[in-house]
Design an enzyme around this catalytic site. Structure first.
Site, PDB file in Angstrom:
ATOM      1  N   LYS A 231       0.825  -1.198   0.000  1.00  0.00           N
ATOM      2  CA  LYS A 231       0.000   0.000   0.000  1.00  0.00           C
ATOM      3  C   LYS A 231       0.864   1.255   0.000  1.00  0.00           C
ATOM      4  CE  LYS A 231      -3.574  -2.646   2.049  1.00  0.00           C
ATOM      5  NZ  LYS A 231      -4.167  -3.144   3.246  1.00  0.00           N
TER       6      LYS A 231
HETATM    7  N1  GLU Z   1      -5.405  -8.542   6.920  1.00  0.00           N
HETATM    8  C1  GLU Z   1      -4.389  -9.181   6.124  1.00  0.00           C
HETATM    9  C2  GLU Z   1      -3.864  -8.223   5.067  1.00  0.00           C
HETATM   10  O1  GLU Z   1      -4.512  -7.260   4.736  1.00  0.00           O
HETATM   11  C3  GLU Z   1      -4.905 -10.423   5.424  1.00  0.00           C
HETATM   12  C4  GLU Z   1      -5.248 -11.469   6.377  1.00  0.00           C
HETATM   13  C5  GLU Z   1      -5.704 -12.779   5.765  1.00  0.00           C
HETATM   14  O2  GLU Z   1      -6.204 -12.810   4.632  1.00  0.00           O
HETATM   15  O3  GLU Z   1      -5.554 -13.793   6.467  1.00  0.00           O
HETATM   16  O4  GLU Z   1      -2.777  -8.457   4.567  1.00  0.00           O
END
Ligand code: GLU
Length: 298
Positions: A231
């Site tokens: 990001k």
């Molecule tokens: N929240 C995590 C991320 O944005 C992804 C978690 C998952 O898919 O297990 O990288």
């Protein structure tokens, strides 16, 4: 269907949706929907210092702009701390977790890995992190839907890992396991950067008596120099006001045929069409053993 498929997309609100997360969202949506399954959304907002104000709503709006429909209400991890506390207590009660005040620099000599004993002794009046006590010679192996067999020796490669930080924030590994179970997730489709987290999650599921979903890790979108598209990478954001080019690119990235039609396509009609033709076999595995392969955003 006796065992309906339940998939999910679980972004962290650290910034707007970028191409890598669009690929993960598309992969999990296509997989779940092409099997007639449900698809849930979960906002992983348990790390406020890393979050960007407004990013969660921005991601949700973008997903809508890209035509993704989801089932049920969105689950916000910030509302789930009681469930994480119950899970941690279960682990503590069973002797699987212990308090720890070791600092990063204490662990520098072991590349950040925490062994079976603390370097810095903990006193009862000190705020502490909580770590999982790995079983002796902890090895977990699982079959990834795309990457194949993935063995990991957690004792050698990971060490006793944090479940709750000393500042009170919950660790992703614990929260994701508790919530995948709470949402009844049967298949996890996500980016390959989380492949090496999966054995930790499977171990936690076993210790907590929770079911293990199937896992499929889609190739990571990389920058030209091979680094992960994140990001913070300029120019990687996708524009939900002009969704078609990014959606077609994401389909192509997943090895699926572009969707063409004599009629004007909308994101929804494109997704529905892509869904009828979706096949995992076409996803080109970028094999983490070949980190210099080119997997750039098309
Ligand atoms: N929240 C995590 C991320 O944005 C992804 C978690 C998952 O898919 O297990 O990288």
């Amino acid at each position: 269907m006796s065992h309906p498929v339940v998939g999910r997309f679980a972004p962290s609100p650290t910034g707007p949706l970028h191409f890598g997360s669009l690929v993960a969202a598309l992969g999990s949506w296509l997989s779940a929907r092409s099997q007639g399954g449900r698809w849930y959304l979960r906002i992983e907002d348990i790390d406020p210092p890393r979050e960007q104000p407004g990013a969660a709503q921005d991601i949700l709006d973008s997903l809508q702009g890209f035509g993704f429909d989801h089932d049920g209400p969105v689950l916000w991890q910030s509302t789930r701390v009681e469930a994480y506390a119950v899970a941690l207590q279960t682990l503590i009660d069973a002797g699987h977790a212990y308090p720890c005040i070791c600092t990063r620099s204490d662990l520098a000599a072991s590349a950040g890995r925490h062994g079976a004993t603390c370097i810095r002794p903990w006193r009862h009046d000190q705020a502490s992190a909580w770590r999982l006590r790995l079983p002796r010679n902890a090895r977990i192996e699982f079959e990834d839907g795309l990457q194949g067999r993935y063995p990991q020796n957690l004792s050698a490669e990971v060490g006793d890992f944090v479940l709750r930080r000393a500042d009170g924030l919950w660790a992703y590994q614990l929260a994701v396991v508790v919530d995948d179970a709470a949402q009844g997730i049967t298949e996890v489709v996500r980016g390959a950067d989380l492949l090496d987290s999966t054995p930790r999650q499977i171990l936690l599921q076993r210790l907590l008596g929770l079911p293990t979903p199937s896992y499929l890790h889609v190739p990571l979108v990389r920058n030209r120099d091979g680094t992960k598209l994140s990001k913070s990478t300029q120019g990687s954001y996708v524009d939900p006001r002009n969704p078609m080019p990014a959606l077609q690119d994401a389909l192509k990235f997943l090895g699926q045929d572009p969707v063409t039609s004599s009629r004007k396509l909308t994101p929804r009609t494109l997704l529905d069409e892509a869904c009828t033709r979706f096949t995992v076999k076409k996803i080109v595995c970028n094999d983490l053993n070949h980190p210099h392969g080119s997997f750039e955003k098309p």
